[in-house]
Motif scaffolding. Structure first.
Motif, short mmCIF file in Angstrom:
data_model
loop_
_atom_site.label_atom_id
_atom_site.label_comp_id
_atom_site.label_asym_id
_atom_site.label_seq_id
_atom_site.Cartn_x
_atom_site.Cartn_y
_atom_site.Cartn_z
N THR A 164 -93.82 10.02 -91.44
CA THR A 164 -94.37 8.88 -90.72
C THR A 164 -93.44 8.50 -89.57
O THR A 164 -92.29 8.93 -89.52
N SER A 165 -93.97 7.67 -88.65
CA SER A 165 -93.24 7.37 -87.41
C SER A 165 -92.90 5.90 -87.23
O SER A 165 -92.02 5.57 -86.44
N ALA A 166 -93.63 5.02 -87.91
CA ALA A 166 -93.44 3.58 -87.73
C ALA A 166 -93.46 2.90 -89.09
O ALA A 166 -94.11 3.38 -90.03
N ALA A 167 -92.76 1.78 -89.20
CA ALA A 167 -92.69 1.08 -90.49
C ALA A 167 -94.06 0.66 -90.98
O ALA A 167 -94.37 0.78 -92.17
N ALA A 168 -94.91 0.17 -90.06
CA ALA A 168 -96.26 -0.26 -90.46
C ALA A 168 -97.07 0.91 -90.99
O ALA A 168 -97.83 0.78 -91.95
N GLU A 169 -96.92 2.06 -90.37
CA GLU A 169 -97.63 3.26 -90.82
C GLU A 169 -97.08 3.71 -92.18
O GLU A 169 -97.85 4.05 -93.09
N ALA B 185 -116.03 2.34 -89.34
CA ALA B 185 -115.92 3.36 -90.39
C ALA B 185 -114.47 3.65 -90.76
O ALA B 185 -114.20 4.12 -91.87
N GLY B 186 -113.54 3.37 -89.85
CA GLY B 186 -112.13 3.62 -90.13
C GLY B 186 -111.38 2.42 -90.65
O GLY B 186 -110.15 2.46 -90.79
N ARG B 187 -112.08 1.34 -90.93
CA ARG B 187 -111.40 0.14 -91.43
C ARG B 187 -111.34 0.14 -92.95
O ARG B 187 -112.15 0.77 -93.60
N PRO B 188 -110.35 -0.60 -93.52
CA PRO B 188 -109.35 -1.42 -92.83
C PRO B 188 -108.28 -0.57 -92.14
O PRO B 188 -108.01 0.55 -92.57
N HIS B 189 -107.70 -1.11 -91.07
CA HIS B 189 -106.66 -0.42 -90.33
C HIS B 189 -105.28 -0.80 -90.85
O HIS B 189 -105.08 -1.91 -91.36
N ALA B 190 -104.35 0.11 -90.66
CA ALA B 190 -102.96 -0.21 -91.00
C ALA B 190 -102.41 -1.28 -90.07
O ALA B 190 -101.59 -2.12 -90.47
N PHE B 191 -102.87 -1.27 -88.83
CA PHE B 191 -102.50 -2.26 -87.81
C PHE B 191 -103.52 -2.13 -86.70
O PHE B 191 -104.26 -1.15 -86.62
N HIS C 17 -100.40 15.23 -87.75
CA HIS C 17 -100.66 15.58 -86.36
C HIS C 17 -100.99 14.34 -85.55
O HIS C 17 -101.77 14.36 -84.61
N GLY C 18 -100.37 13.23 -85.93
CA GLY C 18 -100.53 11.99 -85.20
C GLY C 18 -100.20 10.81 -86.09
O GLY C 18 -100.10 10.93 -87.30
N VAL C 19 -100.02 9.65 -85.48
CA VAL C 19 -99.76 8.42 -86.22
C VAL C 19 -101.05 7.97 -86.90
O VAL C 19 -102.11 7.94 -86.27
N VAL C 20 -100.98 7.63 -88.18
CA VAL C 20 -102.16 7.20 -88.94
C VAL C 20 -102.29 5.69 -88.87
O VAL C 20 -101.36 4.97 -89.25
N TYR C 21 -103.41 5.21 -88.37
CA TYR C 21 -103.67 3.77 -88.44
C TYR C 21 -105.06 3.47 -88.99
O TYR C 21 -105.31 2.39 -89.49
N ARG C 22 -105.97 4.46 -88.93
CA ARG C 22 -107.28 4.30 -89.54
C ARG C 22 -107.20 4.59 -91.04
O ARG C 22 -106.26 5.22 -91.50
N ASP C 23 -108.19 4.15 -91.78
CA ASP C 23 -108.17 4.34 -93.23
C ASP C 23 -108.60 5.77 -93.58
O ASP C 23 -109.79 6.08 -93.60
N LEU C 24 -107.61 6.61 -93.84
CA LEU C 24 -107.88 8.01 -94.17
C LEU C 24 -107.69 8.29 -95.66
O LEU C 24 -107.46 9.44 -96.06
N ALA C 25 -107.81 7.26 -96.49
CA ALA C 25 -107.63 7.45 -97.93
C ALA C 25 -108.55 8.53 -98.50
O ALA C 25 -108.13 9.33 -99.33
N PRO C 26 -109.83 8.62 -98.08
CA PRO C 26 -110.70 9.66 -98.65
C PRO C 26 -110.30 11.08 -98.24
O PRO C 26 -110.78 12.04 -98.83
N VAL C 27 -109.41 11.20 -97.24
CA VAL C 27 -109.03 12.52 -96.74
C VAL C 27 -107.61 12.89 -97.16
O VAL C 27 -107.36 14.02 -97.62
N ILE C 28 -106.67 11.97 -97.00
CA ILE C 28 -105.27 12.31 -97.27
C ILE C 28 -104.63 11.43 -98.33
O ILE C 28 -103.41 11.48 -98.53
#
Length: 544
Positions: free
Chosen positions: A308-313, A476-482, A285-296
């Protein structure tokens, strides 16, 4: 550093058991929970997996999803040659410095496990009390059929949860002879990637057996019903289809939002999906750039496919979140609907801040769906009020004959309703009555803090301002994907005054900076081509 003395009272858990028939390996992913101890460095302790008389060395690995609570180095992985894994029933154990720990199941194990054939072998993973039980047989699909029959007979004999539905499934076996997709979002919504994908299917792919699941009587029900094949969430038909679904396709967690509330929280995860073999597709439900490893993360959520929507993501989700080629670069189905609709009555500034888990009890938790105490004094409340009550913004709205529309995040609807004072130039959007995409398409300037809807706004061609004014939330959301400010699709500011100044500048200019147009096309793999839903369908069909 973890020592042997720290292991007193420790427990071991299994998150996934992966069979690679081509490579001839079985990989077991496990973790330890050590009382009052975080494992922040690689342990120097010897560990081995015990499968009856078989012993295989385990290695400590760093897992991002473990870092917050138990430490990133609390996990182990074991690769066992398929030929060496014992046939028949085995209860795996992990021995660490000679201390033997019974391995217990997690929700992730059942999200990842499927009772079925893997090349020339068949696998069943189940729980016996608080112990993991693994049964591996030679014989491929024929052995898998025997395991399925045993599983059903065992469930009926022991009166396991939902055992009666196994009988119903056996009596309606004709229903799962070809693919069946259940598509959805939250129980009461139809305005995200689930709805966009389903609308595409009904327009262009009626050959696919796909149903949309939403609560009867909600705005989402009224919106989707004309498309046909809409099923009432929690109905008898919904439950029946879950026992035959080949794919559960959702923009949110399907194990929370895609199953009947009357079922126990773990009933679907433990007793339905592994038995049926349903593939779980995360539409996002959106582009992921924050560290959501504990959730997804893969060893938490266990999705079979992530869009996914972008190569970096995509690279971030494939690598850090562990999905590998399960992360596919398609774009999001709702991106196909991003076509500007100039609003009548003057410009509109759309302010869409995200939510804070420490200020709102999430709706997916029991008793959730409302703000906590003290929210009025929070930095989040100061941001919202700072924008809504800012004199420079009020003056600009008056000068342009514009309106400030405040769009609450789904989880923060009640919170923002208490924070936004009604004025003639300020309007709180009711998402039950107005779809997010429609509100976005009529906007002139988009303002948020950290909401991933900024990517939708950028794709739509809007000037985007991101007020990154909450250092604790950001950290809290780091490290970021970008970094959002580095990719150039939005103006990133660090205080409310700067955010309002940037909004006013774009409102006065009447368009966004041309450099942002180029940045959007650099960042997104399929910017503006309206082909994301078709690519998503192709990716789902291509799943093995």
């Amino acid at each position: 550093m973890l020592s042997a003395a720290d292991l007193e009272g420790s427990k071991g858990f299994v998150d996934a058991i992966d069979v690679d028939a081509d490579a001839g390996t079985v990989t077991l992913h496990a973790h330890l929970r050590v009382p009052d101890t975080r494992v922040d460095e690689r342990p120097g302790l010897d560990a081995e997996l015990r499968l009856g008389d078989v012993r295989v060395g385990a290695r400590w690995v760093e897992r991002p999803d473990r870092r917050v609570r138990y430490g990133p180095w609390s996990a182990l992985v074991v690769e066992v040659p398929l030929a060496a894994w014992p046939r028949g029933v085995v209860r795996p154990e992990m021995a660490v410095e000679g201390r033997v720990l019974r391995l217990r199941p997690t929700r992730a194990l059942f999200r990842n496990a499927t009772l079925g054939a893997h090349g020339d072998v068949a696998l069943d993973v189940r729980a016996d009390g608080d112990a993991v039980v693994v049964e591996l047989l030679d014989g491929g699909e024929h052995a898998a059929a025997r395991l399925r029959r045993r599983s059903d007979l065992r469930a009926v004999r022991r009166r396991e949860p939902l055992w009666g539905w196994r009988v119903v499934r056996a009596l309606t076996g004709w229903m799962h002879r070809r693919p069946l997709w259940l598509v959805g979002e939250r129980r009461d919504t139809a305005q995200d990637n689930g709805a966009a994908l389903f609308a595409h299917l009904r327009r262009h792919r009626r050959d696919l057996r796909a149903y949309y699941v939403v609560e009867r009587g909600t705005p989402g029900w009224a919106r989707m019903r004309p498309l046909g094949r809409v099923v009432a969430h929690g109905s008898w038909r919904h439950r029946l289809l879950l026992w035959h679904a080949s794919h559960l396709v959702n923009a949110f967690d399907p194990d929370v939002y895609g199953i009947p509330e009357a079922w126990g929280r773990d009933d679907y995860v433990r007793h339905v999906r592994p038995r049926v073999g349903t593939r779980r597709v995360f539409l996002q439900h959106g582009v992921v750039y924050r560290d959501l490893a504990p959730v997804i993360g893969r060893l938490v959520a266990g999705y079979d496919l992530v869009l996914t929507s972008a190569a970096a993501e995509r690279d971030w989700i494939a690598g850090r979140l562990g999905y590998g080629d399960r992360a596919v670069l398609t774009g999001l189905p709702r991106h196909d609907l991003l076509l500007r609709e100039p609003a009548a009555g003057g410009p509109r500034v759309l302010f869409a801040p995200t939510w804070r888990a420490d200020l709102v009890v999430p709706s997916y938790r029991e008793g959730g769906g409302g703000p906590v105490r003290g929210v009025e004094e929070s930095g989040y409340a100061q941001l919202v009020r700072g924008v809504v009550e800012h004199p420079a913004l009020a003056a600009a709205l008056e000068r342009h004959g514009a309106v400030l529309e405040v769009l609450p995040h789904y989880e923060a609807r009640g919170l923002l309703a208490d924070l936004v004072d009604a004025r003639s130039d300020v309007r709180l959007v009711d998402q039950e009555r107005e779809e997010f995409g429609a509100v976005l398409r009529r906007a002139s300037v988009f303002l948020t803090d950290y909401s991933s809807t900024l990517f939708d706004a950028a794709l739509l061609g809007l000037p985007v301002v991101a007020a990154h004014v909450d250092p604790a939330f950001e950290q809290a959301g780091r490290p970021h994907a970008f970094e959002v400010d580095e990719i150039g699709i939005a103006t990133v500011v660090r205080d409310v005054d700067a955010a309002v100044a940037a909004v006013v500048e774009r409102l006065d200019a009447g368009r966004r900076d041309p450099a942002a147009d180029a940045a959007v096309h650099r960042f997104f793999a399929h910017a503006g081509d309206q082909g994301s839903a078709a690519r998503a369908v192709a990716a789902i069909e291509a799943m093995s």
